[in-house]
Scaffold this motif. Sequence first.
Motif, PDB file in Angstrom:
ATOM      1  N   SER A  48       0.799  -1.220   0.000  1.00 24.79           N
ATOM      2  CA  SER A  48       0.000   0.000   0.000  1.00 24.79           C
ATOM      3  C   SER A  48       0.835   1.274   0.000  1.00 24.79           C
ATOM      4  O   SER A  48       0.276   2.360   0.125  1.00 24.79           O
ATOM      5  N   LEU A  49       2.146   1.173  -0.113  1.00 27.10           N
ATOM      6  CA  LEU A  49       3.040   2.331  -0.286  1.00 27.10           C
ATOM      7  C   LEU A  49       2.844   3.405   0.784  1.00 27.10           C
ATOM      8  O   LEU A  49       2.941   4.597   0.520  1.00 27.10           O
ATOM      9  N   GLU A  50       2.596   2.964   2.030  1.00 27.95           N
ATOM     10  CA  GLU A  50       2.319   3.940   3.077  1.00 27.95           C
ATOM     11  C   GLU A  50       3.560   4.689   3.539  1.00 27.95           C
ATOM     12  O   GLU A  50       3.448   5.754   4.148  1.00 27.95           O
ATOM     13  N   THR A  51       4.754   4.148   3.245  1.00 23.73           N
ATOM     14  CA  THR A  51       5.992   4.791   3.706  1.00 23.73           C
ATOM     15  C   THR A  51       6.822   5.333   2.548  1.00 23.73           C
ATOM     16  O   THR A  51       7.201   6.497   2.528  1.00 23.73           O
ATOM     17  N   ASN A  52       7.142   4.459   1.583  1.00 21.48           N
ATOM     18  CA  ASN A  52       7.984   4.855   0.450  1.00 21.48           C
ATOM     19  C   ASN A  52       7.845   3.812  -0.654  1.00 21.48           C
ATOM     20  O   ASN A  52       6.968   2.940  -0.582  1.00 21.48           O
ATOM     21  N   THR A  53       8.727   3.850  -1.630  1.00 19.07           N
ATOM     22  CA  THR A  53       8.650   2.903  -2.759  1.00 19.07           C
ATOM     23  C   THR A  53       9.571   1.708  -2.569  1.00 19.07           C
ATOM     24  O   THR A  53       9.781   0.936  -3.518  1.00 19.07           O
ATOM     25  N   THR A  54      10.114   1.537  -1.367  1.00 20.29           N
ATOM     26  CA  THR A  54      10.991   0.395  -1.117  1.00 20.29           C
ATOM     27  C   THR A  54      10.264  -0.906  -1.470  1.00 20.29           C
ATOM     28  O   THR A  54       9.122  -1.115  -1.072  1.00 20.29           O
ATOM     29  N   GLY A  55      10.958  -1.772  -2.236  1.00 21.92           N
ATOM     30  CA  GLY A  55      10.357  -3.032  -2.662  1.00 21.92           C
ATOM     31  C   GLY A  55       9.753  -2.968  -4.049  1.00 21.92           C
ATOM     32  O   GLY A  55       9.294  -3.979  -4.569  1.00 21.92           O
ATOM     33  N   TRP A  56       9.759  -1.773  -4.660  1.00 23.57           N
ATOM     34  CA  TRP A  56       9.249  -1.583  -6.030  1.00 23.57           C
ATOM     35  C   TRP A  56      10.338  -0.988  -6.922  1.00 23.57           C
ATOM     36  O   TRP A  56      11.218  -0.274  -6.453  1.00 23.57           O
ATOM     37  N   THR A  57      10.238  -1.278  -8.199  1.00 18.72           N
ATOM     38  CA  THR A  57      11.179  -0.723  -9.165  1.00 18.72           C
ATOM     39  C   THR A  57      10.456  -0.406 -10.466  1.00 18.72           C
ATOM     40  O   THR A  57       9.474  -1.078 -10.824  1.00 18.72           O
ATOM     41  N   ALA A  58      10.935   0.633 -11.139  1.00 14.68           N
ATOM     42  CA  ALA A  58      10.404   0.968 -12.468  1.00 14.68           C
ATOM     43  C   ALA A  58      11.004  -0.011 -13.462  1.00 14.68           C
ATOM     44  O   ALA A  58      12.219  -0.067 -13.636  1.00 14.68           O
ATOM     45  N   ASP A  59      10.147  -0.774 -14.137  1.00 14.45           N
ATOM     46  CA  ASP A  59      10.640  -1.810 -15.051  1.00 14.45           C
ATOM     47  C   ASP A  59      10.797  -1.293 -16.474  1.00 14.45           C
ATOM     48  O   ASP A  59      11.869  -1.422 -17.087  1.00 14.45           O
ATOM     49  N   THR A  60       9.757  -0.729 -17.023  1.00 18.36           N
ATOM     50  CA  THR A  60       9.780  -0.307 -18.425  1.00 18.36           C
ATOM     51  C   THR A  60       9.047   1.015 -18.599  1.00 18.36           C
ATOM     52  O   THR A  60       7.884   1.152 -18.150  1.00 18.36           O
ATOM     53  N   ASN A  61       9.716   2.014 -19.217  1.00 17.09           N
ATOM     54  CA  ASN A  61       9.082   3.229 -19.717  1.00 17.09           C
ATOM     55  C   ASN A  61       8.316   3.986 -18.633  1.00 17.09           C
ATOM     56  O   ASN A  61       7.194   4.449 -18.846  1.00 17.09           O
ATOM     57  N   CYS A  62       8.896   4.112 -17.470  1.00 13.48           N
ATOM     58  CA  CYS A  62       8.178   4.856 -16.424  1.00 13.48           C
ATOM     59  C   CYS A  62       9.106   5.286 -15.306  1.00 13.48           C
ATOM     60  O   CYS A  62      10.248   4.827 -15.189  1.00 13.48           O
TER      61      CYS A  62
END
Length: 523
Positions: free
Chosen positions: A314-328
């Motif tokens: 739910s991204l309540e703190t930051n984007t840790t654990g996510w990465t931009a994969d393609t075109n974003c």
Amino acid sequence: MATYVLRPNANWNNAGSFTITGGSASVHAALADNNDATFIKRTSTTVPAFYEAEFGTTTLGATEKIAFINLRARATIGTTGSIQLSLGVITDRNGREVYYSVPFTKANTLSITTLDTALKLTTAPNGQAWTQTLIDNLVVKFTDNSIISGDRAELVALFIDVETTTQPTVTVTAPSGTITDTTFPSVTWTYADTDGDPQSAYEIKIFEATTYNGAGFDPETSTPTVETGVVTSSNDGQTLEADLADGTTFRAYVKVAQLLNGANYFSDYAFSQFVIDVDAPATPTVSAFYDSDIEAVTVSVFGRTNVLSPNQASLETNTTGWTADTNCAIARSTAQSSSGSASLEITATAAGDATASTTTGTKFVVEPSQKFSAIAKFKAGSTTRSCAVGIRYLTSTGATISTTFGTAVSATSSAFVSANATVIAPATATHAQVFVKIISASAGGVHYVDEIAFHAGDSPVFTRGGFAVFRFDVERSDDGGTTFTALRNSPVTADDSQIAQIDDYEVPLDTPFQYRAKTRADI
């Protein structure tokens, strides 16, 4: 403990057989004036005689209980003389009925001495528990058995000691307020006793609000949701073994005890009120088949609880654990949210598909040939686009085996919409990642993603992330679901992919049956 000393205040019987020395107006007064120069002596020089005295009383407090009652006297006894002292209760004044204790006998006490009978009666002489009524009707019988004039006893004083103990008290300290981390709360309390007696036992009862707010509620007699029974222990807390219903208000009632004459003397009940408000694990799915090789039914349980971290979900703190994969590019945004106050913001770099994924560093364990599901909610910043969620399966070395997206949904700017995917893990798969995709995004187009989950099983559902150590309670019903019985070796612990199996060797013959499971997990 408190001690109340009672003294004679009336003659019950045979006062005329004794002579007063020292000037008191009555026999009973001579025994209650705290003056050793005043006493009574049998009038007959050779014939034994007895005297019975009534006693004043004391009013017991509401939190007092009698520990024991004892009898003392001050007397002199001649060389060949002897006396007997008995403690009694009057049970029928009109019928002159008295019950006495076994008499205390003493001989040859030549100087004034305080005699402790050490009777210490924990129950009344008539066999009943001590009550205020019995305390109000105490009597003592004194007998002088001497047959020689010079050895007659001189009775100086009589005392009845009423020893009481105070009822213990308890303050329930937990649970209280809103409980967000468990449906198996711990109940704790503080024991207190003004006499310093230790705790000997306790009892806990949990009641729902509908019960304790109901007419005629009494914690002693009303039916609780959970109860421990009386537990012999000095502990000041216990974790409940019952799974309390989420979203429900409860009270934890506790009473504690001290030992009084070998039995528990309990406090009144005290309580603490609390609400269970827990993001619970998802309801698992169950499948079963008969394995003829082992002659048992093998039951498979799929946890269906989100394996993402709470922040990934739910991204309540930051984007840790996510990465931009393609075109974003990705960011945490509080502009839109479906759960909590934030979401994953995906901004397309150029026109075309824009994808983001969970990182390989947080890849999720899977089991080959089993179904796994992903789910996410999408919302457009302004321009409507089709969006999808997918699963990428990886080998043990991290190589990509496949990336499969579920059916796309149309995401508008008016509300979040849910997309999901269920994909069987390939034979060589050991891990997986979650992908989210904006299809044919416009350059600079913004979309939001929230309530993202990945779990075992084929029925996608969102739950908060961050659960661990999954255990399943597995039960079987032989009567169409009316009653269920736990399987032998249940609960069973899930593997890292949140899947567990348990073999049922005790299935009934020629009887339809069904299984169900419930998830336990640590938060």
